[in-house]
Design an enzyme around this catalytic site. Structure first.
Site, PDB file in Angstrom:
ATOM      1  N   GLU A 163      26.814  27.742  13.062  1.00 36.79           N
ATOM      2  CA  GLU A 163      26.024  27.665  11.712  1.00 36.79           C
ATOM      3  C   GLU A 163      24.683  27.584  11.726  1.00 36.79           C
ATOM      4  OE1 GLU A 163      29.531  24.577  11.863  1.00 36.79           O
ATOM      5  OE2 GLU A 163      28.162  25.948  13.275  1.00 36.79           O
ATOM      6  N   SER A 206      53.471  44.878  45.815  1.00 34.19           N
ATOM      7  CA  SER A 206      53.587  45.159  44.488  1.00 34.19           C
ATOM      8  C   SER A 206      52.555  45.973  43.791  1.00 34.19           C
ATOM      9  CB  SER A 206      53.392  43.645  43.634  1.00 34.19           C
ATOM     10  OG  SER A 206      52.308  43.206  43.985  1.00 34.19           O
ATOM     11  N   TRP A 254      50.833  49.663  43.266  1.00 34.05           N
ATOM     12  CA  TRP A 254      50.703  49.032  41.961  1.00 34.05           C
ATOM     13  C   TRP A 254      51.721  49.455  41.066  1.00 34.05           C
ATOM     14  CZ3 TRP A 254      46.730  45.859  41.629  1.00 34.05           C
ATOM     15  CH2 TRP A 254      45.476  45.894  42.650  1.00 34.05           C
ATOM     16  N   GLY A 302      54.205  34.815  41.288  1.00 41.58           N
ATOM     17  CA  GLY A 302      55.645  35.478  41.547  1.00 41.58           C
ATOM     18  C   GLY A 302      56.438  34.717  41.088  1.00 41.58           C
TER      19      GLY A 302
END
EC number: 3.5.4.26
Length: 371
Positions: free
Chosen positions: A55, A173, A175, A300
Site C-alpha cells: 500500500e 533416478s 533423470w 523417496g
C-alpha cells in the site's frame, strides 16, 4: 458490473504480489493498485522483507496526492494496523484521505485480524471485503497456515514414471523427468523458504538442492540424518547455500557433529518416532526457530509415505514422465495403511500442466480438521 471491476483490479493485485515470492517471507505477498474513475493511477507490491508494504509503494507511485481523495485502493490482504518493521498501512490510508478500499482477504496475524478494516471503517472509509477471497487466500496459504496453526505449509514434490516409480532398484533416478520439469522445480525452490530431504536420498542423488536452472535465491537446505551418515564433503555442505542437518539428540555432542559445525553447517536435534526422526517436531522447529513458512520436500517413498500417513503434507506436486520402470522400480509412496478403497487418501486436483514431455499434477490433500 461493479463486482466485475473489483475482480479485474484484484487480479492485478495478486499478479503484482507474486513478484515478491521468495523475497518477503515471513511476511505475506501483497500487491496493491489505486484506481480513479476507472483508470489505474498507482500500483506497488511488497518487494522485500522489512521494506515498505504494498500500500505504501502504491500510494508513493501516485504523482499528485490530491488524486487519492476520490480514488479506490485495492489490496489482496487486509492492511496492517500495528507497528512492526514499518508503520501501520491502515493509518496511512486514513491520513491520505482515500475514501474507498477493496480487500481480498483478512489478515490472520493476531495483531491485525480485522483491526485494519475496523480502523479504516471507523474513519469513514467505505471498505469492501472478500473480493477474490479464495484466490487471495491461496496466494498466501503458507502465511495463513503459519498464523492459524503455527506450522509451515508443506509441499511434497515427486518426480516419477507413469507407473509411479521414483527410481530403479539401485536407487538411481537421474533423470526421470525432463529439463523443463527440473527447471520448474528450481523455480519452486527459489520461492520456498526451505527444501527438505533425507540423507539417504541426498547420497543416492548427490543432490545439491540449489537454484541453478533459473534466477533466484537458494532456499535453506534441510537434511534429515539420524546417524550423521552424510559426508561433510557432500554437495549439500557447500557454502553456496545454508544447510541445516537435523539429527538425533544423541549425535549432537559427537566429534562428527563438530566436523559439520566447522564447515558452517547448522545442526539441530529432535526426538525419535518409530525407526526415524520425529518429522512433526522437525516442522515445528523449522517454523518456530527459523521462521520457515514454506517447505518443499524432495525425498523417496519411505518419507513420502510417512508424511502423508501423519497428515503433515498440504500439497502434492507430481511430475510424471512418459516412462515405465515396472516392478523393478522404487514406489513413490511407502505404506499408508490403506486397507480398502474407502480408506484412500483424497486430494483436490488443480488444472494439470505440461513441462516438456512431462505432466505435472497438483493436488491439495483433503484432511478435514488438521491433525
Amino acid at each position: 458490473m461493479e463486482m466485475q471491476e473489483h475482480r479485474r483490479w484484484m487480479a492485478r493485485c495478486i499478479e503484482l504480489a507474486r513478484k515478491g515470492a521468495g523475497s518477503v517471507s515471513p511476511n505475506p505477498m501483497v500487491g496493491s493498485v489505486i484506481v480513479r474513475n476507472g483508470e489505474l493511477i498507482g500500483n506497488g507490491y511488497h518487494e522485500r522483507y522489512g521494506e515498505p508494504h504494498a500500500e505504501v509503494n502504491a500510494i508513493r507511485s501516485v504523482g499528485d496526492p490530491e488524486l487519492l481523495k476520490d480514488a479506490t485502493l485495492y489490496v489482496n490482504l487486509e492492511p496492517c494496523s500495528h507497528y512492526g518493521k514499518t508503520p501501520p498501512c491502515s493509518d496511512l490510508i486514513v491520513r491520505m484521505g482515500i475514501p474507498r478500499v477493496v480487500v481480498g482477504c483478512l489478515d490472520p496475524h493476531e495483531k491485525v485480524a480485522g483491526k485494519g478494516i475496523a480502523r479504516m471503517r471507523a474513519a469513514g472509509i467505505d471498505v469492501v471485503t472478500g473480493v477474490m477471497e479464495a484466490e487471495s487466500m491461496e496466494l498466501n496459504e503458507a502465511f495463513i497456515k503459519s498464523h492459524t496453526l503455527q506450522q509451515p505449509f508443506v509441499t511434497l514434490k515427486i518426480a516419477q514414471t507413469l507407473d509411479g516409480r521414483t527410481a530403479v532398484a539401485s536407487g538411481e533416478s537421474r533423470w526421470i523427468t525432463s529439463e523443463e520439469s527440473r527447471r520448474e522445480v528450481h523455480r519452486l525452490r527459489a520461492v520456498t523458504d526451505a527444501v527438505l530431504t533425507t540423507s539417504r536420498t541426498a547420497i543416492a542423488d548427490n543432490a545439491a538442492l540449489t537454484v541453478r536452472l533459473c534466477e533466484g535465491r537458494n532456499p535453506m537446505r534441510v537434511v534429515l540424518d539420524r546417524r550423521l551418515s552424510l559426508s561433510p564433503d557432500h554437495a549439500l555442505c557447500g557454502a553456496e547455500a545454508s544447510t541445516l542437518i537435523v539429527t538425533s539428540h544423541a549425535m549432537l555432542g559427537t566429534p562428527r557433529a563438530a566436523v559439520f559445525k566447522d564447515k558452517g553447517v547448522m545442526l539441530e536435534g529432535v526426538g525419535l518416532a518409530g525407526a526415524g526422526l520425529d518429522v512433526r517436531q522437525v516442522f515445528s522447529m523449522l517454523h518456530d526457530r527459523y521462521s520457515v513458512l514454506s517447505v518443499m520436500v524432495e525425498c523417496g517413498g519411505v518419507l513420502a509415505g510417512e508424511l502423508v500417513r501423519q497428515r503433515l503434507v498440504d500439497r502434492l506436486l507430481c511430475f510424471i514422465a512418459p516412462k515405465l520402470f515396472g516392478g523393478d522400480g522404487l514406489p513413490s509412496f511407502g505404506a499408508l495403511g490403506v486397507t480398502s478403497p474407502g480408506d484412500a487418501v483424497g486430494l483436490n486436483f488443480s488444472e494439470p500442466r505440461m513441462f516438456g514431455p512431462d505432466l505435472c499434477v497438483e493436488g491439495r490433500f483433503v484432511w478435514g480438521d488438521q491433525a
